[in-house]
Write a protein that holds these residues in place. Structure first.
Motif, short mmCIF file in Angstrom:
data_model
loop_
_atom_site.label_atom_id
_atom_site.label_comp_id
_atom_site.label_asym_id
_atom_site.label_seq_id
_atom_site.Cartn_x
_atom_site.Cartn_y
_atom_site.Cartn_z
N MET A 243 -6.28 -1.14 20.01
CA MET A 243 -5.01 -1.11 19.29
C MET A 243 -5.23 -0.50 17.91
N GLY A 244 -4.14 -0.01 17.33
CA GLY A 244 -4.21 0.55 15.99
C GLY A 244 -2.90 0.36 15.26
N ARG A 245 -2.99 0.16 13.94
CA ARG A 245 -1.80 -0.02 13.09
C ARG A 245 -1.99 0.74 11.78
N TYR A 246 -0.91 1.34 11.31
CA TYR A 246 -0.87 1.93 9.97
C TYR A 246 0.38 1.42 9.26
N THR A 247 0.22 1.05 7.98
CA THR A 247 1.33 0.52 7.21
C THR A 247 1.39 1.17 5.84
N GLU B 152 8.89 -3.90 -15.40
CA GLU B 152 9.05 -2.47 -15.66
C GLU B 152 7.79 -1.69 -15.30
N ARG B 153 7.98 -0.62 -14.55
CA ARG B 153 6.91 0.32 -14.17
C ARG B 153 5.82 -0.33 -13.31
N ALA B 154 5.97 -1.57 -12.90
CA ALA B 154 4.91 -2.25 -12.14
C ALA B 154 4.99 -1.88 -10.66
N PHE B 155 4.90 -0.58 -10.39
CA PHE B 155 5.03 -0.13 -9.01
C PHE B 155 3.75 -0.41 -8.24
N SER B 156 3.88 -0.45 -6.92
CA SER B 156 2.75 -0.61 -6.01
C SER B 156 2.90 0.38 -4.88
N ASP B 157 1.82 1.09 -4.57
CA ASP B 157 1.74 1.94 -3.39
C ASP B 157 0.54 1.48 -2.58
N LEU B 158 0.81 0.90 -1.43
CA LEU B 158 -0.24 0.31 -0.62
C LEU B 158 -0.26 0.96 0.76
N ASP B 159 -1.39 1.54 1.12
CA ASP B 159 -1.60 2.09 2.46
C ASP B 159 -2.68 1.26 3.14
N GLY C 26 -8.70 -1.77 6.53
CA GLY C 26 -8.80 -1.66 5.07
C GLY C 26 -7.55 -1.04 4.50
N GLY C 27 -7.70 -0.51 3.29
CA GLY C 27 -6.53 0.05 2.66
C GLY C 27 -6.85 0.77 1.37
N LYS C 28 -5.83 1.42 0.85
CA LYS C 28 -5.90 2.13 -0.43
C LYS C 28 -4.72 1.69 -1.26
#
Length: 705
Positions: free
Chosen positions: A192-196, A205-212, A233-235
């Motif tokens: 199996m495999g998953r990508y999110t 303010e400006r506290a953005f998150s980009d999670l892969d 894992g992730g980036k």
């Protein structure tokens, strides 16, 4: 409302039942879970799909666990995405032993747990096992508040394709795709495999998150052998939100974030913000899990693992000295340039690898469990700067230091059954070596030291079976080494010692089940948070001498009818430093007995669930957290007020031909409570991490099978 709260506080942790109808979602109990269920320790075993599925639509794992017994969850960005964490019994994340499939997840040097590096971890999990207190011997550092073991799911038995998407407040969205092959090759192999992808602008303010993140799994099953190969894992890239704000700013502008602020020449007014004041990190995990059934009721579980992490955080450093970064003074037009603006990056490049092997055996009324653990961590710390106005200064390395930490440990456990009585014994021996060296000195980073610790951690207890339940009593002695920051601040800092006494009752009466647990945790040299943080938002700790935590934890679940269920939990506790000595500019002052920081005396949760039919589930989750101090000085000005929160969940399941569609709604803080859950002390003043008011997430899950 008060009457409803009081009624709910007599109940315990409740998990919403959902009829999945899928073979793949059946929980296959592993040997470690079977053994754990019999131990006289306080524990919760969470089935992720059933218990957290309705809430798992974008927020991080620590936030999803906030209604568990004695748990408080935190969020830097204020909305549960990005940098999040939890405390259990008032103990912070660096004293909670977190494992992924029994492999230590705490960073070996900092002992921190950074869930931001493994975004959407909940979607990869099948079960989460929480042990409060010392619990049983496990892998990794000793638990001083709890241990949390996240068990990832195996590939499903039938082919499927799944899409899991959501959108909500603060431009928060999640896109996830997952596919499973089902069993093939004579029903021996499945993959199996998953990508999110998760993004959020954050409440702050400006506290953005980009999670892969990703999760790949292959399972081979033969007659007596099961081998699972995992890569996950992730980036992450997150705008820094770890500075917090003072009380006045929180009252008037709670979303303000001063990270990346650029000031005018007089340092009086903010004229701009640096748009890349970010944290950047990539982490990849590789695990080989081998389960082998042996002859005569013996079973061997062996795991080999390797984790690679690398990343940096970036800051705009205004009007800084050249000498601070080991740079010579520049000469321009016969004029000395001693200061300028820099872009600073502090890097961590680390490797963690090792093996974990556990042997289980049964002989008549005797159950045995033996374990061996060997792990090594290598961390490279270095920093570089680039000149904002001087392009000739580019990626100049100004410090570098290395750290190597090795551990070899073993444990032996036994359960002896004598009629209604079960006696339990557990012995663990840990040997830890930590060696650091400075390659290039700079910015007060690093220290030269060699440390060795040898800890013997015995545990014992008993169970006594009663009708539909049991009584249990246990004692555990544990030691824990200081972390990297502790040692750099004070190389002579002492390891912690803990004597943990637990007594409990588990009982079911008809449709009502409940648990009650008493605990007394007696510490020597406990490393407590002093309310201050370092330059990357990590809390600074110090030895508090003698201290203790004691309390009662009660949980219950009642099935009121076919449609209604109610549950809840509460914790009443007392957490004190004995004869606490506070460090001042002129020395130390004795403050007598003081409350331990971040340790509320009262915590409680009420969960109400209504299921009018098999398709629809509605839930209310209520949480109360009492007041708590930001440091250990018992100063009323440094106290966080108590708060009460209510969240709402809804899930509707539509079953079509070979297709399952779930519609989900999560509304957090529906009463729009303004509250603070975390903070620190700077110059004797409180600083707060603001949390969002009412916010929502809508989710849609489609599964073809």
């Amino acid at each position: 409302m008060k009457g409803f709260i009081f009624f709910g506080l007599i109940a315990g942790p409740f998990y919403l039942p959902q009829n999945t109808g899928q073979d793949s979602l059946r929980t296959k109990e592993i040997a470690s879970i079977t053994f754990l269920k019999r131990l006289p320790v306080t524990k919760e075993i969470i089935n992720v799909e059933k218990d957290l599925g309705s809430k798992n639509i974008g927020q991080d794992l620590p936030i999803l666990l906030k209604n568990q017994m004695s748990v408080i969850s935190t969020s830097d960005a204020g909305n549960g995405v990005g940098y999040t964490g939890f405390r259990i019994r008032g103990v912070g994340g660096t004293a909670i032993n977190v494992m992924l499939n029994g492999v230590p997840y705490n960073d070996s040097e900092s002992q921190g747990t950074f869930f931001v590096n493994v975004g959407d971890l909940t979607s990869s999990a099948s079960q989460i096992v929480i042990q409060r207190g010392v619990g049983t011997s496990s892998n990794g550092v000793s638990a001083f508040g709890a241990s949390v073991n996240v068990l990832t799911k195996s590939p499903e038995e039938k082919f499927y394709i799944k899409s899991d998407d959501s959108y909500g407040s603060f431009n928060t969205y999640k896109y996830s795709a997952e596919v499973g092959s089902g069993k093939f090759w004579k029903d021996r192999l499945s993959v199996m495999g998953r990508y999110t992808k998760i993004h959020s602008d954050g409440y702050i303010e400006r506290a953005f998150s980009d999670l892969d993140s990703y999760h790949l799994s292959a399972l081979f099953e033969a007659y007596k052998t099961k081998i699972r190969l995992l890569a996950f894992g992730g980036k992450e890239k997150t705008y820094q939100a770890w500075n917090a704000i003072d009380k006045q700013m929180w009252e008037n502008h709670p979303k303000f974030n001063n990270s990346g602020a650029i000031y005018d020449e007089n340092w009086e007014n903010i004229v701009d913000f640096y748009d890349n004041e970010t944290d950047n990190y990539r982490q990849n995990h590789y695990q080989l899990l081998w389960e082998q059934n042996l002859k005569n009721h013996w079973k061997l579980e062996t795991t080999f693992h390797y984790t690679k992490g690398k990343g940096y955080y970036e800051n705009y450093k205004q009007d800084a000295k050249f000498s601070k970064y080991n740079l010579p003074i520049l000469m321009i037009d016969n004029q000395q340039i001693k200061r300028t603006d820099f872009i600073r990056k502090k890097w961590l490049d680390n490797d963690f690898y090792g093996g974990v092997s556990t042997l289980y055996g049964t002989y008549e009324n005797l159950d045995l469990n033996f374990g061996l653990v060997g792990n090594q961590y290598k961390g490279k710390h270095f920093g570089n700067v680039s000149g904002v106005y001087f392009p000739e200064i580019f990626e100049h390395e100004y410090y570098r230091n290395n750290g190597t930490k090795s551990e070899f440990s073993g444990f032996a456990k036994a359960i002896i059954k004598i009629n209604k009585l079960e006696l339990y014994g557990d012995m663990q021996l840990r040997n830890i070596n930590y060696d650091t060296e400075i390659i290039q000195q700079g910015d007060n980073e690093g220290v030269e030291l060699i440390k060795n610790w040898l800890f013997f951690n015995p545990k014992m207890g008993l169970n006594y079976k009663i009708n539909s339940g049991k009584l249990f009593l246990s004692y555990a002695h544990a030691h824990r080494e200081p972390n990297r920051d502790d040692l750099f601040a004070n190389p002579e800092i002492q390891p912690e010692k803990l004597h943990d006494f637990e007594a409990g009752l588990e009982k079911s009466i008809g449709s009502v089940s409940f648990t009650t647990n008493l605990y007394y945790m007696n510490y020597k040299n406990q490393l407590v948070l002093n309310g201050q943080i370092n330059d990357i938002g990590e809390f600074i700790r110090l030895n508090s001498g003698k201290s203790y935590r004691m309390g009662i934890e009660v949980g219950a679940l009642a099935k009121l009818s076919d449609q209604w269920n109610i549950s809840g939990n509460f914790t009443l506790s007392k957490n004190e430093n004995k004869e606490f000595k506070n460090e001042t500019a002129t020395g130390f002052e004795s403050l007598g007995n003081t409350p331990i920081s971040f340790s509320p005396e009262v915590m409680g949760n009420v969960l109400l669930n209504y299921s009018p039919n098999s398709k629809l589930n509605l839930g209310l989750q209520n949480q109360y957290v009492g007041s708590q101090f930001l440091d250990n000085t018992n100063n009323e000005n440094l106290k966080l007020n108590d708060y009460f929160l209510t969240d709402f969940t809804a899930q509707y399941r539509l079953n079509l031909k070979r297709t399952q569609v779930d519609f989900k709604v999560l509304v957090n803080n529906i009463l729009n409570k303004k509250y603070v859950i975390n903070g620190f002390v700077y110059d004797k003043n409180p600083f707060y991490f603001s949390q969002a008011g009412t916010n929502y997430l809508f989710g849609l899950t489609v599964k073809f099978h």
